[in-house]
Scaffold this motif. Structure first.
Motif, short mmCIF file in Angstrom:
data_model
loop_
_atom_site.label_atom_id
_atom_site.label_comp_id
_atom_site.label_asym_id
_atom_site.label_seq_id
_atom_site.Cartn_x
_atom_site.Cartn_y
_atom_site.Cartn_z
N MET A 414 0.83 -1.21 0.00
CA MET A 414 0.00 0.00 0.00
C MET A 414 0.87 1.26 0.00
O MET A 414 0.52 2.26 -0.63
N ALA A 415 1.99 1.19 0.72
CA ALA A 415 2.91 2.33 0.74
C ALA A 415 3.53 2.53 -0.64
O ALA A 415 3.62 3.67 -1.13
N ASP A 416 3.92 1.45 -1.28
CA ASP A 416 4.50 1.54 -2.63
C ASP A 416 3.50 2.11 -3.63
O ASP A 416 3.87 2.81 -4.57
N ASP A 417 2.20 1.79 -3.40
CA ASP A 417 1.16 2.26 -4.31
C ASP A 417 0.72 3.70 -4.03
O ASP A 417 -0.05 4.28 -4.81
N GLY A 418 1.16 4.24 -2.91
CA GLY A 418 0.83 5.63 -2.60
C GLY A 418 -0.43 5.83 -1.79
O GLY A 418 -0.92 6.95 -1.66
N LEU A 419 -1.00 4.73 -1.21
CA LEU A 419 -2.16 4.88 -0.32
C LEU A 419 -1.74 5.44 1.03
O LEU A 419 -2.44 6.27 1.61
N ILE A 420 -0.61 4.92 1.53
CA ILE A 420 -0.16 5.29 2.87
C ILE A 420 1.33 5.62 2.84
O ILE A 420 2.05 5.24 1.92
N GLU A 421 1.75 6.34 3.87
CA GLU A 421 3.17 6.48 4.16
C GLU A 421 3.47 5.58 5.35
O GLU A 421 2.79 5.65 6.38
N LEU A 422 4.45 4.72 5.21
CA LEU A 422 4.80 3.74 6.24
C LEU A 422 6.26 3.96 6.63
O LEU A 422 7.15 3.90 5.79
N ASN A 423 6.50 4.24 7.92
CA ASN A 423 7.87 4.36 8.41
C ASN A 423 7.97 3.79 9.81
O ASN A 423 7.00 3.19 10.31
N ASP A 424 9.11 3.98 10.45
CA ASP A 424 9.32 3.39 11.78
C ASP A 424 8.42 4.01 12.84
O ASP A 424 8.21 3.41 13.90
N GLN A 425 7.91 5.21 12.57
CA GLN A 425 7.08 5.89 13.57
C GLN A 425 5.60 5.53 13.46
O GLN A 425 4.88 5.55 14.46
N GLY A 426 5.13 5.20 12.25
CA GLY A 426 3.71 4.92 12.13
C GLY A 426 3.21 4.88 10.70
O GLY A 426 3.99 4.71 9.75
N ILE A 427 1.91 5.06 10.58
CA ILE A 427 1.23 5.02 9.28
C ILE A 427 0.47 6.33 9.10
O ILE A 427 -0.23 6.78 10.02
N THR A 428 0.60 6.93 7.93
CA THR A 428 -0.21 8.08 7.57
C THR A 428 -0.96 7.75 6.28
O THR A 428 -0.34 7.31 5.31
N VAL A 429 -2.28 7.91 6.31
CA VAL A 429 -3.07 7.69 5.10
C VAL A 429 -2.94 8.94 4.24
O VAL A 429 -3.30 10.04 4.65
N LEU A 430 -2.39 8.76 3.04
CA LEU A 430 -2.12 9.89 2.16
C LEU A 430 -3.40 10.37 1.46
O LEU A 430 -4.40 9.64 1.43
N PRO A 431 -3.39 11.58 0.91
CA PRO A 431 -4.59 12.10 0.23
C PRO A 431 -5.18 11.14 -0.80
O PRO A 431 -6.40 11.03 -0.92
N ALA A 432 -4.34 10.39 -1.51
CA ALA A 432 -4.85 9.43 -2.51
C ALA A 432 -5.46 8.20 -1.86
O ALA A 432 -6.20 7.46 -2.51
N GLY A 433 -5.18 7.98 -0.57
CA GLY A 433 -5.70 6.81 0.11
C GLY A 433 -6.89 7.06 1.00
O GLY A 433 -7.51 6.12 1.51
N ARG A 434 -7.25 8.33 1.19
CA ARG A 434 -8.29 8.62 2.18
C ARG A 434 -9.67 8.11 1.77
O ARG A 434 -10.45 7.67 2.62
N LEU A 435 -9.98 8.17 0.49
CA LEU A 435 -11.25 7.60 0.03
C LEU A 435 -11.27 6.08 0.22
O LEU A 435 -12.33 5.46 0.26
N LEU A 436 -10.09 5.48 0.32
CA LEU A 436 -9.94 4.03 0.39
C LEU A 436 -9.52 3.57 1.78
O LEU A 436 -8.98 2.48 1.95
N VAL A 437 -9.77 4.41 2.80
CA VAL A 437 -9.29 4.10 4.13
C VAL A 437 -9.87 2.78 4.66
O VAL A 437 -9.22 2.07 5.43
N ARG A 438 -11.08 2.42 4.21
CA ARG A 438 -11.63 1.13 4.63
C ARG A 438 -10.71 -0.01 4.17
O ARG A 438 -10.52 -0.99 4.90
N SER A 439 -10.13 0.11 2.98
CA SER A 439 -9.23 -0.93 2.48
C SER A 439 -7.98 -1.03 3.34
O SER A 439 -7.44 -2.12 3.56
N VAL A 440 -7.50 0.11 3.85
CA VAL A 440 -6.35 0.11 4.75
C VAL A 440 -6.72 -0.57 6.06
O VAL A 440 -5.99 -1.42 6.58
N CYS A 441 -7.88 -0.24 6.60
CA CYS A 441 -8.34 -0.85 7.85
C CYS A 441 -8.52 -2.36 7.71
O CYS A 441 -8.26 -3.11 8.66
#
Length: 460
Positions: A414-441
């Motif tokens: 998902m991070a590679d696709d640009g839905l989220i930013e994934l790092n050692d601190q956490g996850i941020t749902v990016l603007p392109a992923g917010r409509l798809l936040v259910r898929s992240v959940c």
């Protein structure tokens, strides 16, 4: 917040899956008959000991007319006398529940849903509110969030005046679509003038908040005619808007069988409707809260999201997730501490059980430690579009990456696709992923592999 959503057609095509709306985790699909009235009473006693504030939901199932798209628990009847025995059973339910609560547990939130709550006549509405005030500690200073769902065809100025007098300060108005051809196709004829009259009454009477519900994907809708509906609704300036995706599931919801499936818009047209609606609402300065919901910047939901205090429960997005939620009426769901429980969805069974002085609890579940952990993660993502690993690790005494090592490849994709930013601190749902936040959940949903996805609507 200016770039709250970025439309990415390729991502939407890939991640627009069927999945839960996460008004709870675990979802109601996991409820089972092993949970009953004893569990509810035990949870109520815990609530009393903890002195937690309350949120009450009251389900009024009756509707005078059927809307073909509807998936709610309702009873279609022209016989208004059916309300009286139902109110009698509601009072019995209140008595059986309230005796296990403390008198000083404040009801911060109250919501009447349905069905059509204004199916009740004025005397019955007065009676119901009097019963609630008798058995629960309702606030008298207008500081609570007390809302009711309104069908403008079943309400007028006098009704709105009565509701304000009774303590309601929020209204949610079903509109769905203003195009006459669409309205005929779903059997809900409702003019803009009827809707405007109710809104003007609510504003004059100083209701604090007005929400309007719209649905895209209904028969005979086109991107052009739905855009006109959205423009008309924006001109009404509701504080909040819900723009729902119509899920056509006629095998589950009998009224939907009356809809001619050949008249439903194609998936590409539905995407156009949503994309254009987002553009229209953003231009009108509405904020995207998430999960079909929009609000003006000064609305409590928008402010709570800015402050990372927004929550989600069976009432939808809320600022009262800290309250124990008690559901009253047929099919109503309660969430008290770690207990979810639901009343019988059959009206006769609900009424007969309470007539025998027994609670009508029919199913539910008690969250385990893993459920509580995943519930918090899903709550953070779906409400705030971000998750800090450190906060979860401290609250639940886990190593996040170690606990969820099996999910890491999915998150990385998902991070590679640009839905989220994934790092050692956490996850941020990016603007392109917010409509798809259910898929992240859904990545964190331990039950999803066991469930039939056809029970759920698609994300978009």
């Amino acid at each position: 917040m200016l770039d709250a959503i970025r439309w990415d057609t390729d991502l939407i095509r890939r991640y627009d899956l069927a999945g839960p709306r996460y008004t709870s985790y675990p979802t109601a699909v996991q409820f089972n008959s092993q949970v009953g009235a004893f569990d509810l009473l035990h949870a109520l006693r815990d609530s009393r000991k903890a002195q937690r504030p309350l949120s009450l939901y009251v389900h009024i199932p009756f509707c005078a007319n059927i809307c073909y798209y509807c998936a709610c628990n309702k009873v279609i009847t022209k016989d208004r006398s059916r309300a009286l025995p139902y109110l009698q059973r509601l009072e019995q339910e209140m008595q059986l529940i309230a005796c296990h609560l403390a008198p000083n547990q404040r009801v911060e939130q109250l919501h009447f849903g349905g069905g059509t709550p204004t199916f009740l006549n004025h005397d019955e509405l007065r009676q119901l509110m009097a019963l609630l005030r008798k058995h629960f500690n309702l606030l008298d200073d207008d500081s609570g969030d007390y809302g009711i769902e309104i069908d403008p065809r079943e309400a007028d100025w006098s009704t709105m005046g009565l509701l304000r007098e009774l303590g309601f300060n929020r209204v949610s108005i079903g509109l769905q679509d203003l195009d006459p051809a669409v309205q005929r196709a779903v059997n809900r004829l409702q003019s803009l003038e009827e809707t405007r009259a109710v809104i003007e009454a609510a504003r004059t009477l100083q209701f604090r908040s007005i929400n309007i519900d719209l649905i895209y994907g209904l028969p005979k809708q086109t991107p052009e005619n739905f855009a006109r509906t959205v423009d008309e609704v924006i001109s009404l300036q509701p504080d909040r808007l819900s723009v729902f995706n119509y899920a056509h599931l006629p095998e589950r919801f009998m009224p939907q069988r009356r809809i001619n499936s050949s008249e439903l818009p194609a998936p590409a047209e539905k995407l156009q409707m949503l994309q254009r609606s987002i553009e229209q609402l953003t231009a009108a300065e509405y904020r995207y809260i998430g999960m079909d919901h929009f609000a003006l910047p000064d609305d409590e939901l928008a402010i709570a999201q800015e402050e990372s205090t927004l929550q989600r429960n069976f009432q939808g997005y809320t600022t009262h997730g800290h309250c124990d939620l008690i559901g009253l009426g047929v099919s109503a769901i309660s969430q008290i501490g770690d207990l979810y429980c639901q009343n019988s969805s059959d009206l006769a069974h609900y009424q007969n059980t309470l007539a025998g002085a027994q609670l009508a609890t029919s199913r539910g579940l008690v969250c385990n430690a893993d459920d509580r952990l995943r519930r918090e993660i899903i709550q953070q993502l779906i409400c705030n579009f971000s998750l800090k690993f450190e906060n979860i690790e401290q609250a639940f005494n886990i190593d996040f990456r170690g606990y969820f090592h099996e999910l890491w490849a999915n998150l990385q994709e998902m991070a590679d696709d640009g839905l989220i930013e994934l790092n050692d601190q956490g996850i941020t749902v990016l603007p392109a992923g917010r409509l798809l936040v259910r898929s992240v959940c859904m990545v964190f949903d331990a039950y999803l592999g066991q469930q039939n996805r056809q029970r759920f609507s698609r994300v978009i």
